[in-house]
Design a protein around this motif. Sequence first.
Motif, PDB file in Angstrom:
ATOM      1  N   ALA B 193      -6.732   9.080  -3.580  1.00 36.24           N
ATOM      2  CA  ALA B 193      -6.894   8.951  -4.963  1.00 36.24           C
ATOM      3  C   ALA B 193      -7.384   7.592  -5.329  1.00 36.24           C
ATOM      4  O   ALA B 193      -8.125   7.386  -6.434  1.00 36.24           O
ATOM      5  N   ASP B 194      -7.089   6.301  -4.382  1.00 35.93           N
ATOM      6  CA  ASP B 194      -7.176   5.216  -5.142  1.00 35.93           C
ATOM      7  C   ASP B 194      -7.268   4.204  -3.970  1.00 35.93           C
ATOM      8  O   ASP B 194      -6.263   3.573  -3.579  1.00 35.93           O
ATOM      9  N   ALA B 195      -8.673   3.770  -3.625  1.00 37.88           N
ATOM     10  CA  ALA B 195      -8.717   2.704  -2.385  1.00 37.88           C
ATOM     11  C   ALA B 195      -8.077   1.390  -2.847  1.00 37.88           C
ATOM     12  O   ALA B 195      -7.599   0.771  -1.839  1.00 37.88           O
ATOM     13  N   GLU B 196      -8.230   1.060  -4.228  1.00 36.85           N
ATOM     14  CA  GLU B 196      -7.653  -0.129  -4.514  1.00 36.85           C
ATOM     15  C   GLU B 196      -6.196  -0.379  -4.232  1.00 36.85           C
ATOM     16  O   GLU B 196      -5.505  -1.217  -4.135  1.00 36.85           O
ATOM     17  N   TYR B 197      -5.532   0.827  -4.650  1.00 37.73           N
ATOM     18  CA  TYR B 197      -4.034   0.913  -4.504  1.00 37.73           C
ATOM     19  C   TYR B 197      -3.707   0.806  -2.894  1.00 37.73           C
ATOM     20  O   TYR B 197      -2.589   0.222  -2.345  1.00 37.73           O
ATOM     21  N   PHE B 198      -4.451   1.464  -2.170  1.00 37.51           N
ATOM     22  CA  PHE B 198      -4.268   1.459  -0.618  1.00 37.51           C
ATOM     23  C   PHE B 198      -4.218   0.051  -0.045  1.00 37.51           C
ATOM     24  O   PHE B 198      -3.494  -0.490   0.722  1.00 37.51           O
ATOM     25  N   GLU B 199      -5.308  -0.796  -0.983  1.00 37.74           N
ATOM     26  CA  GLU B 199      -5.403  -2.142  -0.349  1.00 37.74           C
ATOM     27  C   GLU B 199      -4.212  -2.861  -0.942  1.00 37.74           C
ATOM     28  O   GLU B 199      -3.931  -3.957  -0.436  1.00 37.74           O
ATOM     29  N   LEU B 200      -3.854  -2.566  -1.972  1.00 36.43           N
ATOM     30  CA  LEU B 200      -2.682  -3.422  -2.531  1.00 36.43           C
ATOM     31  C   LEU B 200      -1.310  -3.272  -1.692  1.00 36.43           C
ATOM     32  O   LEU B 200      -0.827  -4.020  -1.374  1.00 36.43           O
ATOM     33  N   ILE B 201      -1.074  -2.056  -1.297  1.00 36.28           N
ATOM     34  CA  ILE B 201      -0.240  -1.661  -0.191  1.00 36.28           C
ATOM     35  C   ILE B 201      -0.305  -2.687   0.977  1.00 36.28           C
ATOM     36  O   ILE B 201       0.553  -3.160   1.401  1.00 36.28           O
ATOM     37  N   GLU B 202      -1.491  -2.401   1.501  1.00 35.54           N
ATOM     38  CA  GLU B 202      -1.916  -3.296   2.657  1.00 35.54           C
ATOM     39  C   GLU B 202      -1.645  -4.474   2.632  1.00 35.54           C
ATOM     40  O   GLU B 202      -1.006  -5.266   3.457  1.00 35.54           O
ATOM     41  N   SER B 203      -1.900  -5.240   1.415  1.00 33.32           N
ATOM     42  CA  SER B 203      -1.779  -6.702   1.151  1.00 33.32           C
ATOM     43  C   SER B 203      -0.477  -7.191   0.828  1.00 33.32           C
ATOM     44  O   SER B 203       0.032  -8.326   1.290  1.00 33.32           O
ATOM     45  N   GLN B 204       0.456  -6.560   0.265  1.00 35.29           N
ATOM     46  CA  GLN B 204       1.657  -6.702  -0.216  1.00 35.29           C
ATOM     47  C   GLN B 204       2.793  -5.964   0.685  1.00 35.29           C
ATOM     48  O   GLN B 204       3.980  -5.965   0.233  1.00 35.29           O
ATOM     49  N   LEU B 205       2.425  -5.626   2.130  1.00 37.35           N
ATOM     50  CA  LEU B 205       3.512  -4.910   2.610  1.00 37.35           C
ATOM     51  C   LEU B 205       4.505  -5.406   2.939  1.00 37.35           C
ATOM     52  O   LEU B 205       5.750  -5.066   3.098  1.00 37.35           O
ATOM     53  N   ASP B 206       4.474  -7.088   3.129  1.00 34.99           N
ATOM     54  CA  ASP B 206       5.748  -7.792   3.442  1.00 34.99           C
ATOM     55  C   ASP B 206       6.850  -7.707   2.256  1.00 34.99           C
ATOM     56  O   ASP B 206       7.916  -7.367   2.282  1.00 34.99           O
ATOM     57  N   ALA B 207       6.282  -8.019   1.026  1.00 29.31           N
ATOM     58  CA  ALA B 207       7.053  -7.884  -0.272  1.00 29.31           C
ATOM     59  C   ALA B 207       7.770  -6.380  -0.398  1.00 29.31           C
ATOM     60  O   ALA B 207       8.864  -6.423  -0.761  1.00 29.31           O
ATOM     61  N   ILE B 208       6.814  -5.574  -0.058  1.00 27.90           N
ATOM     62  CA  ILE B 208       7.325  -4.080  -0.124  1.00 27.90           C
ATOM     63  C   ILE B 208       8.307  -3.857   1.021  1.00 27.90           C
ATOM     64  O   ILE B 208       9.653  -3.546   0.422  1.00 27.90           O
ATOM     65  N   LEU B 209       8.104  -4.472   2.119  1.00 26.94           N
ATOM     66  CA  LEU B 209       9.509  -4.180   3.080  1.00 26.94           C
ATOM     67  C   LEU B 209      10.701  -5.072   2.749  1.00 26.94           C
ATOM     68  O   LEU B 209      11.579  -4.465   3.115  1.00 26.94           O
ATOM     69  N   THR B 210      10.407  -6.146   1.872  1.00 25.84           N
ATOM     70  CA  THR B 210      11.589  -6.878   1.825  1.00 25.84           C
ATOM     71  C   THR B 210      12.266  -6.264   0.271  1.00 25.84           C
ATOM     72  O   THR B 210      13.122  -6.918  -0.255  1.00 25.84           O
ATOM     73  N   ARG B 211      11.706  -5.270  -0.271  1.00 24.16           N
ATOM     74  CA  ARG B 211      12.178  -4.485  -1.491  1.00 24.16           C
ATOM     75  C   ARG B 211      12.010  -5.244  -2.805  1.00 24.16           C
ATOM     76  O   ARG B 211      13.243  -5.602  -3.198  1.00 24.16           O
ATOM     77  N   GLU B 212      11.086  -5.984  -2.944  1.00 19.51           N
ATOM     78  CA  GLU B 212      11.038  -7.003  -3.980  1.00 19.51           C
ATOM     79  C   GLU B 212      10.776  -6.143  -5.445  1.00 19.51           C
ATOM     80  O   GLU B 212       9.960  -5.345  -5.334  1.00 19.51           O
ATOM     81  N   PRO B 213      11.770  -6.226  -6.378  1.00 21.87           N
ATOM     82  CA  PRO B 213      11.605  -5.175  -7.542  1.00 21.87           C
ATOM     83  C   PRO B 213      10.157  -5.256  -8.167  1.00 21.87           C
ATOM     84  O   PRO B 213      10.068  -4.286  -8.671  1.00 21.87           O
ATOM     85  N   ASP B 214       9.557  -6.291  -8.356  1.00 24.07           N
ATOM     86  CA  ASP B 214       8.522  -6.183  -8.951  1.00 24.07           C
ATOM     87  C   ASP B 214       7.318  -5.384  -8.409  1.00 24.07           C
ATOM     88  O   ASP B 214       6.725  -4.532  -9.117  1.00 24.07           O
ATOM     89  N   ILE B 215       7.156  -5.657  -6.992  1.00 22.68           N
ATOM     90  CA  ILE B 215       6.090  -4.760  -6.478  1.00 22.68           C
ATOM     91  C   ILE B 215       6.636  -3.254  -6.357  1.00 22.68           C
ATOM     92  O   ILE B 215       5.829  -2.479  -6.392  1.00 22.68           O
ATOM     93  N   LEU B 216       7.960  -3.070  -6.221  1.00 16.68           N
ATOM     94  CA  LEU B 216       8.448  -1.677  -6.233  1.00 16.68           C
ATOM     95  C   LEU B 216       8.218  -0.848  -7.569  1.00 16.68           C
ATOM     96  O   LEU B 216       7.857   0.339  -7.535  1.00 16.68           O
ATOM     97  N   GLN B 217       8.315  -1.759  -8.787  1.00 15.47           N
ATOM     98  CA  GLN B 217       7.967  -1.075 -10.071  1.00 15.47           C
ATOM     99  C   GLN B 217       6.657  -0.884 -10.293  1.00 15.47           C
ATOM    100  O   GLN B 217       5.984   0.187 -10.689  1.00 15.47           O
ATOM    101  N   THR B 218       5.776  -1.553  -9.586  1.00 17.26           N
ATOM    102  CA  THR B 218       3.996  -1.614  -9.786  1.00 17.26           C
ATOM    103  C   THR B 218       3.709  -0.321  -8.918  1.00 17.26           C
ATOM    104  O   THR B 218       3.117   0.452  -9.410  1.00 17.26           O
ATOM    105  N   MET B 219       4.392  -0.489  -7.657  1.00 22.77           N
ATOM    106  CA  MET B 219       4.179   0.854  -7.047  1.00 22.77           C
ATOM    107  C   MET B 219       4.608   2.077  -7.622  1.00 22.77           C
ATOM    108  O   MET B 219       3.820   3.134  -7.649  1.00 22.77           O
ATOM    109  N   ALA B 220       5.548   2.246  -8.212  1.00 21.49           N
ATOM    110  CA  ALA B 220       6.113   3.351  -8.909  1.00 21.49           C
ATOM    111  C   ALA B 220       5.269   3.825  -9.991  1.00 21.49           C
ATOM    112  O   ALA B 220       5.004   5.007 -10.160  1.00 21.49           O
ATOM    113  N   GLN B 221       4.570   2.667 -10.811  1.00 23.75           N
ATOM    114  CA  GLN B 221       3.616   3.177 -11.721  1.00 23.75           C
ATOM    115  C   GLN B 221       2.427   3.842 -11.297  1.00 23.75           C
ATOM    116  O   GLN B 221       1.980   4.751 -11.799  1.00 23.75           O
TER     117      GLN B 221
END
Lengths: 365, 365
Positions: B193-221
Amino acid sequence: MHEMQVKVPGDAPREYTITIGADLLSSLWPRIKASFGTHRAFVITDEHVAAAGHLETLLGGRNIPSFVIRPAGEVSKNINTTVAIIEAMEKAYLGRDTVVVALGGGTVGDMAGFAAAIFKRGVPVVQIPTTTLAQADSAVGGKTGVDSSVSKNAFGAFWHPAAVYIDVSTLQTLDERQYRAGLVEAIKHGLIADAEYFELIESQLDAILTREPDILQTMAQHNCRIKGDVVEADPREQNQRRMLNYGHTIGHAVESASDYEMLHGEAIAVGIVAAGLIEAEMGLSEPGRLDRIRGILEKLGVPVNVPDQMDENKLIDILKHDKKAVDSWPKFVLIDQLGRIHQQDGRYAVDVDRKIVEKVLKQLR
Amino acid sequence: MHEMQVKVPGDAPREYTITIGADLLSSLWPRIKASFGTHRAFVITDEHVAAAGHLETLLGGRNIPSFVIRPAGEVSKNINTTVAIIEAMEKAYLGRDTVVVALGGGTVGDMAGFAAAIFKRGVPVVQIPTTTLAQADSAVGGKTGVDSSVSKNAFGAFWHPAAVYIDVSTLQTLDERQYRAGLVEAIKHGLIADAEYFELIESQLDAILTREPDILQTMAQHNCRIKGDVVEADPREQNQRRMLNYGHTIGHAVESASDYEMLHGEAIAVGIVAAGLIEAEMGLSEPGRLDRIRGILEKLGVPVNVPDQMDENKLIDILKHDKKAVDSWPKFVLIDQLGRIHQQDGRYAVDVDRKIVEKVLKQLR
């Protein structure tokens, strides 16, 4: 913090057809197939209905996957049977393109309807009721469920049929006790909604008891009209639909306390007399009304009192577990005249003090 | 013969709120009580969530009847656990005035939602997802169900939550394998549904894997917006909602064939690669797309191939039992570009020849 709204669109309103007649069963299958052309059918019935030949008449030699509930009756109306039904459907490789066909009495209809409601998140069900109880009541209205070890219909769903076929000829094979008990729901319909219908049953009881097809079809039309109107107005039982529970609060408790040795209609007969006694306690009776009700029930040969060996405290405990209980005490449906529900501030299920119920239970001996 | 129509009124549309934040759990209970003032609560969780302290944080010493699923995980997601939950609710004298609170991952949410759907014909459920999987996917959308001995979610209902609370802080206690597997559903959302969201995950994967709260809230949204939009458009999965099953047809089969030793997200990762290979066979691939998808999944550390010991014939047999199978063969969801579903004549789930699936299963080694 972030908030977002998700809309859940409503389900579209729909309609289904109830077909009432005599000698319908042998010609039904092509009609069901015509209505559900792309669906595969799965028939659920019980050993009594199968032994009476109705399954064979319906299928006419067609090879359709089926489940025959054994033993028939309330004793099988539990989640274990539901699991067996669902797994039989899976083993027949059925998918979401399935239509469940329920051929039988109230327990078959409740169980088949519940299985249809939860099989792969829901498939349509066609109800073909074969008992006085199911034809008068349970086949219409979408209530489905099975019992737990604690209470009746603890598991359940609202799942309206896709079609209902009432063949009054199937009643000819019904045993006398089942036949008579099921008529109690028809009497209830008169009491709560239609004094003239009550009087029709009262005056035609001999023809009804000899299973004369014309009066049976007339009754089916009255029953379905009354029940259909109530369900249309309040399908999820927010208020008005509760009127159908007339006699059922204490009736269900009696049925449960008998370990389902009493038939549903027999227990509801006791519940209807209980409601009449509560009405008397609360100043809602009319002269002679309860005597007329008792008279017709006695002519049917159904119980009008709590069985001698039944413990009142057990009944009270079951009432506290009633699925409609709020703060561990149920509300009650009462009438203030023949054919009219007593309302409190627009509510169809009303408060009755526990002391009145305890007193009435003592009178029912 | 007589025919009559019964109207089934549609359910009114409604809305529910998803609240997303960090450190929400300890202040949630008064909000739930405020929303469901006249209801009594029953909390369903599992032993892992309880051991992580989340149940205690939620309840804050309040005495609320609860059910702790043991053992945690898919092994308990069956009708026997449902029966135990329902009977625990009955033994707590709960009635229709109950709100079920689901605190946990996908299996807790599915089971609690299904129990709420069938307890006394349905009571509301509040979802408080505590895993990447449940926060990304299962807490929103109303699909509930439990497995039979034959297939996944053989028992189920559509039962939308009354509210969803996503506290990303609960993810901090999640074990690494569960955490990573759950992210696969977020990747799926980007893909469908959202190529930009795929690219966000791709580019932020390190922050996601360290469970950084801001990126987790962004992803939840993002996850809730994508899933919420799809569910709004097609709540009962007539067509469009099927896009959420991207990677799930083969993924579910792999999950089932592993006897649930693979986590849902791990199996879906294999299913997503399988979809990519099917797309290549059907001329729907773009240069480099499948390599990017494999790359992000490998960085997550989830499987991208069918396990060596898994029998292809078993997978084929499970596919024939897929709950969305028609004539014993499922349809498949595919993409034709990043963020866009491939449609056939407006259908979101399309035909794929069995030979292509057999070939792709051989490639997944």
